[in-house]
Design a protein around this motif. Structure first.
Motif, PDB file in Angstrom:
ATOM      1  N   LYS A 135       0.833  -1.207   0.000  1.00  0.00           N
ATOM      2  CA  LYS A 135       0.000   0.000   0.000  1.00  0.00           C
ATOM      3  C   LYS A 135       0.866   1.255   0.000  1.00  0.00           C
ATOM      4  N   GLU A 136       1.886   1.264   0.848  1.00  0.00           N
ATOM      5  CA  GLU A 136       2.750   2.443   0.939  1.00  0.00           C
ATOM      6  C   GLU A 136       3.471   2.702  -0.389  1.00  0.00           C
ATOM      7  N   ARG A 137       3.799   1.642  -1.097  1.00  0.00           N
ATOM      8  CA  ARG A 137       4.477   1.808  -2.385  1.00  0.00           C
ATOM      9  C   ARG A 137       3.526   2.324  -3.462  1.00  0.00           C
ATOM     10  N   LEU A 138       2.251   1.956  -3.338  1.00  0.00           N
ATOM     11  CA  LEU A 138       1.269   2.382  -4.337  1.00  0.00           C
ATOM     12  C   LEU A 138       0.754   3.794  -4.099  1.00  0.00           C
ATOM     13  N   ILE A 164      -5.102  -3.007  -4.612  1.00  0.00           N
ATOM     14  CA  ILE A 164      -4.603  -4.151  -3.837  1.00  0.00           C
ATOM     15  C   ILE A 164      -5.319  -5.428  -4.242  1.00  0.00           C
ATOM     16  N   LYS A 165      -6.647  -5.336  -4.388  1.00  0.00           N
ATOM     17  CA  LYS A 165      -7.415  -6.531  -4.769  1.00  0.00           C
ATOM     18  C   LYS A 165      -7.005  -7.037  -6.146  1.00  0.00           C
ATOM     19  N   LEU A 166      -6.740  -6.107  -7.065  1.00  0.00           N
ATOM     20  CA  LEU A 166      -6.295  -6.516  -8.396  1.00  0.00           C
ATOM     21  C   LEU A 166      -4.924  -7.184  -8.339  1.00  0.00           C
ATOM     22  N   ARG A 167      -4.046  -6.622  -7.526  1.00  0.00           N
ATOM     23  CA  ARG A 167      -2.693  -7.184  -7.432  1.00  0.00           C
ATOM     24  C   ARG A 167      -2.700  -8.579  -6.778  1.00  0.00           C
ATOM     25  N   LEU A 168      -3.677  -8.805  -5.872  1.00  0.00           N
ATOM     26  CA  LEU A 168      -3.695 -10.068  -5.125  1.00  0.00           C
ATOM     27  C   LEU A 168      -4.597 -11.124  -5.748  1.00  0.00           C
ATOM     28  N   LEU A 169      -5.141 -10.839  -6.921  1.00  0.00           N
ATOM     29  CA  LEU A 169      -6.046 -11.815  -7.556  1.00  0.00           C
ATOM     30  C   LEU A 169      -5.372 -13.164  -7.760  1.00  0.00           C
ATOM     31  N   ASP A 170      -4.117 -13.141  -8.170  1.00  0.00           N
ATOM     32  CA  ASP A 170      -3.406 -14.393  -8.435  1.00  0.00           C
ATOM     33  C   ASP A 170      -3.062 -15.150  -7.154  1.00  0.00           C
TER      34      ASP A 170
END
Length: 581
Positions: free
Chosen positions: A389-392, A544-550
């Protein structure tokens, strides 16, 4: 002297060996002679016996009780309950545990009537107090075995209430009807009731029972439901007699509310009694591996009734906090269940401590806990996710900055500030595409969107000195508090060494946030509006949800896996010359 020292050790080994052999099932426990049982029991009853002998003797007696119901009467005759209570007060943890094991085995083996008699005797002998003082509050750490026995003792004791819980009210029972009438009279104290005729008296009774929270004029119909059956009548009656002031306060407070906002005492009590039965697992046989006992059970003789008295007042408190109506009844009781469950899970050691904790856990705290747990469940609070989150954040903040500047370039219609009630004069302000000049000017119609060329007045962004909001704005100071309703929507920019200002009144809080954020971006400052924080959180959540889909259904560790040590040498190159030869 050497023989006297060896005797306890030899006896301990002999008894231990006997127990090990019997546990293999080669010989039946029922074949044991009464003389042998008397001898083992004598080791338990004697005061001057080695602790190790006493400990293994208690274990043998426990195995006898568990393995053969026919031995139960003889063991009850040979080892008194008073002796087991005495052994619970010793400082030897192993003897305490084995004494509790034998006591629990006797209770579980006994029939229903014998069990009730045994528990009544133990209650009379203050077993609960000794457990509370010498085991729960002992300086020695409690083992898992002792925790299991306390759980079983609690379960067996509470299960005495099962018969009341599974018995519906008998509307023809004079005793039960008198209890109900006593509940009504304690609530309303109808002194002139005796002077009324039968019809008027029945009408008055029906009205007061409805005020008391029963769904129908015949309250016995509500108590036919099992569970909780007669147990609900018992808890209501206990509350009205044990805490009459709190009972009267509950009833009178809700009688004075509007019909749809009153908290029904009887309906709430019946549902609360059922909830407490489910939480305390009344009617369920104890688990063979369970150890979840409640320390508060051993601090109080009538735990269910006392918990009810605290929690029925909690129902009223939560009802007010949620501003509930009759339609919200199930939601309120669900929150109350959560309040009780969460508080008992902290293992309060006294009713007073339980009362303080459960009242501190108000509706607002429950909502916060639910939100936090939901975030943990979604793994949005895991350290790696927080780091991501902090990086985004910088990238998404830049996206919001660009949106704010685009909004300023599009422009917004504002109303002119006037001392008159009607404010018909309008003006428009927009930012130039190159973000260097603010253009503004009057407009005639509300739906008009003027081009940038028609706005004659200009303020170079480089000349803007400060952004002011609220009561710091010059036009708010001039009105001397007359425009207090507009304080949250007012902002100004000062320019030319702060001698001049351009004053705004936004038409909505959204416009206020968009413009103050955009002007802060132009001035090279941080955006700080609530809209920006909300939008940033939404964007972060989506990203975050998009990044964690996989990684769905893959647990995210709290820390990164350790980096392996470097190899002892770095000679990884394969020597082909050797292979060629």
């Amino acid at each position: 002297c050497a023989v006297s020292v060896l005797e306890p050790l030899l006896m301990t080994h002999a008894l231990t060996g006997f127990l090990e052999l019997m546990d293999h099932g080669i010989v039946s426990w029922e074949n044991l002679s009464s003389v042998f049982i008397k001898k083992v029991a004598s080791f338990v009853n004697a005061n001057a016996v080695d602790a190790s002998i006493q400990q293994v003797s208690l274990a043998i007696l426990e195995s006898m009780v568990q393995s053969s119901s026919s031995l139960f009467p003889q063991i009850m005759q040979e080892v008194s309950l008073e002796r087991l209570i005495t052994l619970l007060q010793v400082t030897n943890l192993q003897i305490q545990t084995k004494a509790m094991a034998l006591l629990v085995a006797l209770l579980q083996t006994a029939g229903d009537s014998d069990r009730q008699t045994l528990l009544a005797f133990l209650s009379k002998k203050n077993l609960r107090m000794y457990i509370y003082k010498n085991i729960i509050h002992s300086s020695m750490p409690m083992g898992d075995e002792m925790a299991h026995y306390l759980y079983v003792l609690q379960s067996v004791s509470l299960n005495l209430l099962e018969s009341r819980m599974r018995t519906p009210m008998d509307i023809y029972s004079q005793e039960q009807r008198e209890t109900l009438q006593g509940l009504r009279q304690a609530a309303f104290e109808t002194e002139s009731e005796g002077s009324l005729n039968n019809e008027r008296r029945r009408s008055l009774c029906a009205k007061e029972f409805r005020k008391l929270g029963f769904s129908v004029s015949n309250p016995g119909q509500d108590l036919i439901r099992i569970p909780p059956g007669l147990l609900a009548l018992d808890t209501m009656s206990y509350f009205s007699t044990r805490y009459p002031d709190a009972f009267s306060r509950f009833v009178l407070e809700n009688s004075s509310r509007e019909d749809k906002h009153e908290c029904p005492f009887a309906r709430s009590s019946i549902q609360l009694t059922l909830i407490l039965c489910e939480i305390l697992r009344i009617g369920e046989p104890p688990s063979e591996t369970g150890s979840n006992y409640h320390p508060v059970f051993f601090s109080q003789d009538r735990l269910l009734e006392e918990l009810f008295c605290i929690c029925i007042q909690l129902v009223n408190k939560t009802w007010k906090e949620m501003r509930a109506t009759q339609e919200d009844f199930d939601k309120v009781m669900q929150v109350v269940r959560e309040q009780i469950t969460r508080t008992l899970s902290t293992k309060p050691t006294s009713l007073e401590l339980f009362k303080n904790k459960v009242n501190a856990l108000n509706y607002g705290e429950i909502l916060k806990l639910r939100q936090t747990e939901r975030l943990h469940q979604e793994e949005t609070l895991a350290p790696p996710v927080l780091e991501l989150k902090e990086r985004l954040k910088p990238e998404l903040q830049e996206l919001i900055r660009q949106q704010r500047l685009n909004r300023l370039c599009h422009g917004t219609l504002f109303r002119k500030i006037s001392s008159r009630r009607r404010q018909d004069k309008l003006w428009y302000c927009r930012l130039s595409p190159n973000h260097k000049v603010l253009h503004y000017g009057d407009v005639e119609e509300e739906n008009e969107t003027p081009s940038i060329e028609t706005l004659q007045d200009k303020i170079p962004v480089a000349d803007i000195k400060a952004l002011l909001t609220g009561k710091d704005c010059p036009h708010m100071k001039e009105n001397k508090g007359k425009q207090t309703k507009m304080l949250d929507l007012a902002f100004s920019i000062t320019y030319d060494v702060e001698e001049y200002s351009l004053n705004f009144i936004a038409s909505s809080r959204t416009d206020f946030c968009l413009w103050t954020d955009g002007l802060n971006v132009l001035l090279g400052r941080e955006m700080n509006s609530e809209s920006m924080r909300s939008e940033l959180e939404i964007l972060l959540s989506m990203e975050i949800k998009l990044r964690l889909l996989d990684l769905e259904n893959v647990p995210i560790p709290d820390t990164a896996p350790p980096i392996p040590k470097p190899p002892s040498n770095f000679n990884f190159c394969y020597d082909f010359s050797q292979a060629e030869q």
